[in-house]
Each structure stands twice: as structure tokens, then as C-alpha cells.
Design a protein around this motif. Structure first.
Motif, PDB file in Angstrom:
ATOM      1  N   SER A  99      -4.028   2.180   5.027  1.00 56.44           N
ATOM      2  CA  SER A  99      -4.342   3.167   4.323  1.00 56.44           C
ATOM      3  C   SER A  99      -4.928   2.824   3.219  1.00 56.44           C
ATOM      4  N   LEU A 155       2.600   2.584   3.876  1.00 53.54           N
ATOM      5  CA  LEU A 155       2.209   2.711   5.235  1.00 53.54           C
ATOM      6  C   LEU A 155       3.468   2.576   6.009  1.00 53.54           C
ATOM      7  N   GLU A 209      -7.910   5.713   6.729  1.00 51.75           N
ATOM      8  CA  GLU A 209      -6.776   5.404   7.448  1.00 51.75           C
ATOM      9  C   GLU A 209      -6.878   4.713   8.629  1.00 51.75           C
TER      10      GLU A 209
END
Length: 155
Positions: free
Chosen positions: A33, A40, A20
Motif C-alpha cells: 500500500s 499492511l 494498493e
């Protein structure tokens, strides 16, 4: 942040071992991510910002911006992988003005230095584990490497 900067960040994120990544400034927020099934977070401000991407979309966009190398990716290099024994910065040359320790196709002897990994201001030489020929170099100069990451292949 313009679109080329976002694409550059996506390419760097895609090529890293990070799962991430989030970036925030006064104009907005950007998050990536690689975790499956998670959307996201997009921008939290009124300023125009980049759209939110899922991991699959980020990978697709990053791949579409790169030149196709399907023939190289499809062919797996032969040989035993030399892995990183520590986290640090990889250097393929002893100094910027010198030649690389080893190149693809070079014959190496057991114990010969293949590259250096700098960790906590200490230069750690990474030796060849056996005699052979370098078939693939999987890092570039000044790449940050992780413990256990494949660095080179020796056949």
C-alpha cells in the motif's frame, strides 16, 4: 514465492500508479500500500511468507535494490510534457522489427507520430503537439499508461 520475486513485485508496484496491491495463494498473502499511515496485512497461513511492509519500508527496500541514479533524478528534463490521452499499452515502435518513432535528441515536427497507444485493440497514434526536440522519454515499450500520464518531453 521467493525474495527476488517479492522484490520484483515491489519494484513494479513502486513504479506504478496503483495505490494498493494484494496477492493471495494457498501458501499465504502479500499486500502493498502507498497509502500513508496504514500498516499492511501479513500472511494469514502457517506457511513461511514474506513479512508485511509499510509503504515507506516498501519504497525503501525497492530503492535499495536499484542502482543509484541520483544525478539523472536530480536533473529535471526541459520541455513540454506530452501526456497520454487514454489508458492503454504504449508502443515506441510501429512493429517489433522496426526502429522507434522517436528517440531522445531527435527533432520532431508538429503532427509527427511519437508513439502508439493500444486501447481495446485499436492502435492510436500520439502526435507531436509542436515542432521541437525530444528531451526525455518517460515510458518503455509495452508499458501500461494511464490517462494524463507524461509520456515524453519536447523542447
Amino acid at each position: 514465492m521467493n525474495i527476488s520475486e517479492v522484490k520484483d513485485l515491489m519494484n513494479q508496484f513502486n513504479g506504478s500508479t496503483l495505490r494498493e496491491f494484494s496477492w493471495k495463494n494457498a501458501d499465504g498473502e502479500l499486500s502493498f500500500s502507498k497509502n500513508e499511515g496504514q500498516a499492511l496485512v501479513g500472511a494469514q497461513s502457517t506457511a513461511p511468507t514474506a513479512p508485511a511492509f509499510t509503504a515507506q519500508q516498501a519504497t525503501t527496500v525497492a530503492e535499495s535494490t536499484e542502482a543509484p541514479v541520483a544525478s539523472e533524478a536530480a536533473v529535471e528534463a526541459e520541455g513540454e510534457a506530452v501526456t497520454s490521452p487514454l489508458v492503454g499499452v504504449a508502443y515506441l515502435k510501429p512493429s517489433p522489427d522496426k526502429a522507434e518513432f522517436a528517440k531522445v535528441g531527435d527533432s520532431v515536427k508538429k503532427g509527427q507520430t511519437l508513439l502508439i497507444i493500444e486501447a481495446m485493440k485499436v492502435m492510436n497514434e500520439i502526435p507531436a503537439p509542436k515542432d521541437g526536440v525530444i528531451t526525455e522519454i518517460m515510458v518503455s515499450g509495452e508499458d501500461i499508461v494511464e490517462f494524463g500520464q507524461d509520456l515524453m518531453r519536447i523542447k
